[in-house]
Design a protein around this motif. Sequence first.
Motif, short mmCIF file in Angstrom:
data_model
loop_
_atom_site.label_atom_id
_atom_site.label_comp_id
_atom_site.label_asym_id
_atom_site.label_seq_id
_atom_site.Cartn_x
_atom_site.Cartn_y
_atom_site.Cartn_z
N HIS A 372 0.83 -1.21 0.00
CA HIS A 372 0.00 0.00 0.00
C HIS A 372 0.86 1.26 0.00
O HIS A 372 0.58 2.22 -0.73
CB HIS A 372 -0.93 0.01 1.21
N ASP A 375 2.28 1.68 -3.47
CA ASP A 375 1.24 2.15 -4.38
C ASP A 375 0.94 3.63 -4.16
O ASP A 375 0.66 4.37 -5.11
CB ASP A 375 -0.04 1.34 -4.18
N ARG A 376 1.02 4.05 -2.94
CA ARG A 376 0.66 5.42 -2.58
C ARG A 376 1.78 6.42 -2.86
O ARG A 376 1.56 7.51 -3.36
CB ARG A 376 0.31 5.45 -1.09
N GLU A 414 -4.27 3.85 7.80
CA GLU A 414 -4.58 3.67 6.38
C GLU A 414 -4.08 2.31 5.89
O GLU A 414 -4.77 1.60 5.14
CB GLU A 414 -3.91 4.80 5.60
N CYS A 415 -2.85 1.93 6.30
CA CYS A 415 -2.30 0.63 5.90
C CYS A 415 -3.15 -0.51 6.44
O CYS A 415 -3.46 -1.47 5.72
CB CYS A 415 -0.87 0.49 6.42
N TYR A 418 -6.31 -0.80 4.58
CA TYR A 418 -6.09 -1.42 3.27
C TYR A 418 -6.02 -2.94 3.40
O TYR A 418 -6.61 -3.68 2.61
CB TYR A 418 -4.80 -0.88 2.67
N ALA A 421 -9.44 -4.31 3.85
CA ALA A 421 -10.23 -4.25 2.62
C ALA A 421 -9.84 -5.35 1.65
O ALA A 421 -10.70 -5.93 0.97
CB ALA A 421 -10.05 -2.88 1.97
N VAL A 422 -8.54 -5.66 1.58
CA VAL A 422 -8.08 -6.69 0.64
C VAL A 422 -8.66 -8.06 0.97
O VAL A 422 -9.05 -8.83 0.08
CB VAL A 422 -6.53 -6.74 0.64
#
Length: 424
Positions: A372, A375-376, A414-415, A418, A421-422
């Motif tokens: 993540h 990607d960010r 946030e990590c 993520y 969510a995955v």
Amino acid sequence: MTGGQRPARRLRPLWVALAAVVVLLACGVPTALVAGLVRADDPRAPGSSAGRAEDPAAEAARRLGERMVAELARQSAALLGGDRAGFLAVAEPVAHPELRRRYAALRALRVTAWQADANGLPAPVEGRAGEWRLPVEFRYCFVAPGCRTSRVLTETRWREGERPRLLAVEPSRSAATGTRPWEVSEMAVAVGPRTLVATTPALRKKLPGLLAQAEAAARIADTYAVDGRTPDRYRIFYAGRGEWQRWYGGGRPKWTGGYAVTVGGGHHEVVLNADGLVTGAVDDLLRHELTHAATLPERGYPGKGTWWLVEGLAEYAGADGAPIDRYAGLAEVRRLLGGGWDGRLDSLGAADDAPADRVSASYGVSYLAVRHLIDRFGPERLLAFFAAVVHERVPVDQAAERTLDEPWSALHDECVGYVRAVVA
């Protein structure tokens, strides 16, 4: 230190889970008794200052040590010159079988530097008149001329005389790194442009395939080198069952498929468990472990709180751009998020006796968190963050502000969001 595998190839999860092991080399203090190359800035040995009165026994021991070091200098020159007879000439016949094996192993590994430094004064062996022990620090390079030398401390045993005679060189038993493969095993070796791969003669047939895989992994690992400082050669040792228990002290967690160990001079030697790897797992494992060798500082990483970052980056390299749904540990991550984890990245480190699914989940969460961040922010800024935290040992909140321009508390949440969510 190690990484996970892709689902389609994960036949035995217990054995393809990988260990987070970084071992620091305990280096001895150099003295003025040096065989081979001598640095101008080496400190004088205790008691060697001009004009200082010296105990007669200590003076005799110092002179004996100097003669021993002179013999080691001759042996070093013979090793580098390919003169086996000269290498054996400093020793009594009782030591020749072991020295022949050691000579052959070091020559197979393409030794390019070999220095033997006394690490103290000789001491008499109790109950053996005329025999002495001398602690010796060997410094070595393989393949690459002029590299920063790695170090290993060991004991040597001698018979006193005008020219002392070497009786034995004992394998190192350092609590930090343990015995090196070339100290105790015959070596079969293959060398490529970026890697050295070594194993025992019984596994020699594996070398061509391993070398090709290692070279491919090295090309990936090189791209993650902090500040672009890539290893001169990645050193990889492929251990059979007996060697796995003996090399570098053995005793690794049961779920370990491989690890990287710091041996000094900026080098990390990688060990693969031949019995613990399934078909198709070696490529991922090599990318993971060589990335450790490319990214970790010589003194190791700061502590368990940064385990997720160290292992997450290696897992990311091991995955080599594969889609997330091909990552092997997603089911384990899902179970971990369902219970048994406090939601903190800094608590992810797996215990040596942890069950395989817990280990796999820890690696998986770490991988997803690092993925993540890449990607960010992109790989360059992630490596800057990694360098600040792992190399400079800047607290993670300060490192995030400095390199990512955002507060770590928000990025951490946030990590974790993520990751949830995955696997939702």
